[in-house]
Design a protein around this motif. Structure first.
Motif, mmCIF file in Angstrom:
data_model
loop_
_atom_site.group_PDB
_atom_site.id
_atom_site.type_symbol
_atom_site.label_atom_id
_atom_site.label_comp_id
_atom_site.label_asym_id
_atom_site.label_seq_id
_atom_site.Cartn_x
_atom_site.Cartn_y
_atom_site.Cartn_z
ATOM 1 N N ALA A 37 45.171 47.594 69.903
ATOM 2 C CA ALA A 37 46.129 48.636 69.515
ATOM 3 C C ALA A 37 45.399 49.929 69.170
ATOM 4 C CB ALA A 37 46.968 48.167 68.330
ATOM 5 N N ARG A 38 44.305 49.790 68.446
ATOM 6 C CA ARG A 38 43.541 50.965 68.033
ATOM 7 C C ARG A 38 43.008 51.701 69.267
ATOM 8 N NH1 ARG A 38 39.477 49.085 63.768
ATOM 9 N NH2 ARG A 38 41.371 48.579 62.608
ATOM 10 N N GLU A 39 42.500 50.937 70.213
ATOM 11 C CA GLU A 39 41.957 51.516 71.438
ATOM 12 C C GLU A 39 43.038 52.269 72.220
ATOM 13 O OE1 GLU A 39 39.857 49.161 74.914
ATOM 14 O OE2 GLU A 39 38.900 48.854 72.972
ATOM 15 N N LEU A 40 44.258 51.748 72.150
ATOM 16 C CA LEU A 40 45.357 52.339 72.914
ATOM 17 C C LEU A 40 46.104 53.410 72.131
ATOM 18 C CD1 LEU A 40 46.451 48.932 74.377
ATOM 19 C CD2 LEU A 40 45.720 50.887 75.763
ATOM 20 N N GLY A 41 45.736 53.599 70.878
ATOM 21 C CA GLY A 41 46.365 54.646 70.088
ATOM 22 C C GLY A 41 47.782 54.317 69.642
ATOM 23 N N THR A 42 48.064 53.028 69.427
ATOM 24 C CA THR A 42 49.369 52.661 68.884
ATOM 25 C C THR A 42 49.147 51.832 67.614
ATOM 26 O OG1 THR A 42 51.485 51.588 69.344
ATOM 27 C CG2 THR A 42 49.555 50.521 70.263
ATOM 28 N N ALA A 43 50.140 51.841 66.724
ATOM 29 C CA ALA A 43 50.041 51.020 65.510
ATOM 30 C C ALA A 43 51.012 49.846 65.572
ATOM 31 C CB ALA A 43 50.333 51.874 64.279
ATOM 32 N N ASP A 44 52.011 49.945 66.471
ATOM 33 C CA ASP A 44 53.062 48.937 66.504
ATOM 34 C C ASP A 44 52.639 47.702 67.280
ATOM 35 O OD1 ASP A 44 55.362 50.106 65.095
ATOM 36 O OD2 ASP A 44 55.061 51.723 66.557
#
Ligand code: ATP
Ligand code: MG
Length: 298
Positions: free
Chosen positions: A244-251
Motif C-alpha cells: 500500500a505504501r509503495e502504491l501511495g494508498t492507505a486503504d
C-alpha cells in the motif's frame, strides 16, 4: 436467477441473485463436489451461471458429467478470471456498505493470500504470500497432533474440545484460539528493549513464536493457536502495508473465508494495519467477492 460460483482451493462460495435483486450466499467444502453438484442440479436449471476460482474447470466438468440433462447448459456457463471476479465483487460489496473507495489495496486471505491494487481503471496483482488460511489449518493440525498421536488413540482434551481430533472444525479452532494468550509465545519489541525506550513501537511483534524458547512451563494449544492466528494476521498485514505504501494508498480491504467468525484475526489485522499507518476494512461477506463478481459478469 443468476448464480456466481467461486470454486476455491478450500471452499466453494456461491452467490445467487433472484430477479427481485435479493442475494443468497452459500458455501461448501470444495472437496465435497458431490454436494455442490447436487445443489446445482436442484437450482441451476434455467439459471444463468458464471464460474470462477482455481477449481472452476474441474467443478464445471464434473457437473456436466453428472447432470446429463443439463450438460450443455453447464458447458455454456460463463467463466470469469478469478482476479477480475474477486476485485469486481469486492468493489460491489464495498458499494453495498456505502464504503466507496476509488483506489484501494485488496488482500484476499484465502487458502493462500493474494494482494491486488484496485483502481477505477482496473486492477493488478501486486503481491501475495503463502501464509494464509491454509496455514492456520495446517499449523493447527500439526500442533493438535492431527494425523499423529490422536488417531492412534492418544487423547488431549483441548484438542477434543476444539473438535480437531476428528476433523478440522474451523469454528471450534477459532473459538479455542480466542481463549488463548500470546504473551508467552510471541516475543515483542518491548521484551527485547526491556526497561529502555525502543526505536519502534514496543507492542510490535519482534518474533512470532520467538518467546517459546524462553519458557519453562509447557504452552497450551489455545495459546499456540492464538499465536498462529497472530502470525497469519501480522504477516498478511505487513505485506499489505508495504504494498500500500509503495502504491501511495492507505486503504486496505481484507476479504477471504479466513475471517469467517474469526474476530481474533480481524482484531489483529485492524490493530496492526493502523499501527503501521494504514486504514483497514474487513469487508463483511468479503469471502463472497469472487462469487458476486462472477455473477455480475452475467
Ligand atoms: P483460494 O482462493 O486460495 O483458492 P479459497 O477460495 O478456498 O482458496 P477461502 O474460502 O477464501 O479460500 O478461505 C479458506 C480458508 O478459510 C481456510 O484455509 C480456513 O482457514 C478458513 N475457513 C473458514 N471456514 C472454513 C471451513 N468451514 N472449512 C475450512 N476452512 C474454513
Ligand atoms: Mg478464493
Amino acid at each position: 436467477l443468476r448464480i456466481g460460483i467461486d470454486a476455491g482451493g478450500t471452499l466453494t462460495k456461491i452467490a445467487a441473485r433472484r430477479p427481485d435483486g435479493q442475494f443468497r450466499f452459500l458455501k461448501f467444502p470444495s472437496a465435497d463436489a458431490g454436494r455442490i453438484v447436487a445443489w446445482l442440479a436442484a437450482e441451476a436449471p434455467g439459471a444463468a451461471l458464471a464460474f470462477t476460482g482455481g477449481k472452476a474447470g474441474n467443478l464445471q466438468a464434473l457437473a456436466s458429467d453428472r447432470m446429463p440433462a443439463d450438460a450443455a447448459h453447464m458447458r455454456a456457463a460463463v467463466t470469469v478470471p478469478e482476479f477480475d471476479a474477486t476485485c469486481a465483487g469486492a468493489r460491489w460489496l464495498l458499494g453495498r456498505d456505502e464504503r466507496n473507495l476509488d483506489s484501494f489495496l485488496l488482500t484476499n486471505v484465502g487458502t493462500g493470500t493474494s494482494i491486488h491494487y484496485v483502481t477505477p481503471d482496473g486492477h493488478e496483482r501486486v503481491g501475495g504470500t503463502g501464509v494464509g488460511g491454509g496455514t492456520i489449518l495446517g499449523l493447527a493440525a500439526l500442533l493438535g497432533g492431527i494425523g499423529a498421536g490422536l488417531r492412534s488413540g492418544g487423547g488431549d482434551s483441548a484438542v477434543a474440545e476444539a473438535g480437531l481430533a476428528e476433523k478440522l472444525d474451523y469454528a471450534g479452532l477459532v473459538a479455542l484460539a480466542r481463549k488463548g494468550d500470546r504473551a508467552r509465545v510471541d516475543l515483542k519489541v518491548s521484551h527485547i528493549y526491556a526497561g529502555v525506550t525502543p526505536p519502534i513501537p514496543g507492542d510490535l511483534t519482534a518474533s512470532n513464536f520467538g518467546h517459546v524458547a524462553n519458557q519453562t512451563e509447557p504452552i497450551g494449544l489455545a495459546d499456540a493457536l492464538a499465536s498462529v492466528i497472530g502470525l497469519v494476521g501480522e504477516t498478511v498485514t505487513t505485506v499489505s502495508v508495504h504494498a500500500a505504501r509503495e502504491l501511495g494508498t492507505a486503504d486496505i480491504v481484507y476479504i477471504g473465508s479466513t475471517f469467517l467468525g474469526n474476530t481474533l484475526l480481524a482484531e489483529i489485522v485492524n490493530r496492526y494495519t493502523k499501527l503501521r499507518g494504514g486504514r483497514p476494512y474487513v469487508l463483511p461477506d468479503g469471502e463472497y467477492s469472487g462469487a458476486v463478481g462472477a455473477l455480475l459478469a452475467l
